[in-house]
Design a protein around this motif. Structure first.
Motif, PDB file in Angstrom:
ATOM      1  N   ASP A 187       0.852  -1.168   0.000  1.00 22.46           N
ATOM      2  CA  ASP A 187       0.000   0.000   0.000  1.00 22.46           C
ATOM      3  C   ASP A 187       0.895   1.227   0.000  1.00 22.46           C
ATOM      4  OD1 ASP A 187      -1.971   1.871   0.240  1.00 22.46           O
ATOM      5  OD2 ASP A 187      -2.658   1.243   2.201  1.00 22.46           O
ATOM      6  N   PRO A 188       0.990   1.986  -1.130  1.00 24.94           N
ATOM      7  CA  PRO A 188       1.869   3.132  -1.196  1.00 24.94           C
ATOM      8  C   PRO A 188       1.438   4.299  -0.312  1.00 24.94           C
ATOM      9  CG  PRO A 188       0.753   2.810  -3.315  1.00 24.94           C
ATOM     10  CD  PRO A 188       0.333   1.709  -2.418  1.00 24.94           C
ATOM     11  N   VAL A 189       0.187   4.412   0.072  1.00 28.65           N
ATOM     12  CA  VAL A 189      -0.287   5.505   0.899  1.00 28.65           C
ATOM     13  C   VAL A 189       0.158   5.270   2.340  1.00 28.65           C
ATOM     14  CG1 VAL A 189      -2.353   6.719   1.735  1.00 28.65           C
ATOM     15  CG2 VAL A 189      -2.227   5.939  -0.625  1.00 28.65           C
ATOM     16  N   ARG A 190      -0.086   4.140   2.814  1.00 33.72           N
ATOM     17  CA  ARG A 190       0.270   3.819   4.201  1.00 33.72           C
ATOM     18  C   ARG A 190       1.705   3.324   4.322  1.00 33.72           C
ATOM     19  NH1 ARG A 190      -4.472  -0.010   5.858  1.00 33.72           N
ATOM     20  NH2 ARG A 190      -2.784  -0.828   7.071  1.00 33.72           N
ATOM     21  N   MET A 191       2.319   3.041   3.228  1.00 35.22           N
ATOM     22  CA  MET A 191       3.713   2.557   3.149  1.00 35.22           C
ATOM     23  C   MET A 191       3.890   1.251   3.900  1.00 35.22           C
ATOM     24  SD  MET A 191       5.342   4.641   1.227  1.00 35.22           S
ATOM     25  CE  MET A 191       7.060   4.707   1.483  1.00 35.22           C
TER      26      MET A 191
END
Length: 191
Positions: A186-190
């Protein structure tokens, strides 16, 4: 140059070619006489053995001049360049017969020092031969031991023991791998 070095060494009681070489390396007076070169001890030994008579004749003249100047026998006392004789005995003055006896005595001393020098050089070469023989025997002993080990390794195979390592060699289990498709990023939450 070699003659200067040898005559000075003799005046200091040094009659070994190896010791003369060492002096040329370490002693400032010898360095000055040798023009800061270090002749090899074999060169010095060859020079002495091939020119013994010429060295003897010249050393005799030097000693006679020193004797005439009163420089032999530690009979001279000097302070600030002022020379005073400390012994006025008849020994230092005499007839031609007495001077000839002194000359013969000096010749014998010179011959003794030359022969001692050549003898020490011979002994040193014998010592180095003995040292080389010991080194050769040591090398042969080590070489024989290495050949024995090589022969053993060529004729024998390593033995496998019954320890843990031996048991695990045949039964290696592969761990199950999780394929990359099972992972989500998940790139938003890393995470």
């Amino acid at each position: 140059m070699l003659l200067k070095i040898i005559l000075f060494a003799y005046s200091k009681g040094i009659t070994s070619s190896r010791e003369i070489q060492w002096c040329c390396e370490t002693n400032i007076i010898f360095k000055a006489l040798s023009c800061d070169t270090v002749p090899h001890f074999t060169t010095i030994a060859h020079f002495v053995s091939s020119r013994a008579q010429a060295i003897e004749a010249l050393f005799e003249q030097v000693l006679l001049i020193c004797d005439q100047q009163g420089l032999l026998g530690h009979e001279l006392f000097a302070i600030d360049g002022c020379k005073m004789r400390s012994n006025a005995s008849k020994e230092w003055s005499g007839t031609f017969k007495e001077l000839e006896q002194k000359r013969q005595k000096l010749k014998r001393l010179i011959q003794y020092h030359l022969s001692e020098h050549q003898e020490k050089d011979t002994c040193e070469s014998e010592e180095s031969l003995e040292r080389n023989n010991r080194k050769t025997k040591t090398i042969q002993t080590l070489d024989a031991a290495a050949n024995k080990i090589n022969a053993f390794l060529k004729q024998n195979q390593p033995r496998m023991g019954k320890g843990k390592r031996h048991q695990s060699l045949g039964k290696l289990k592969a761990k199950p791998l999780i394929p990359a498709s099972e992972f989500q990023f998940d790139p938003v939450r890393m995470i």
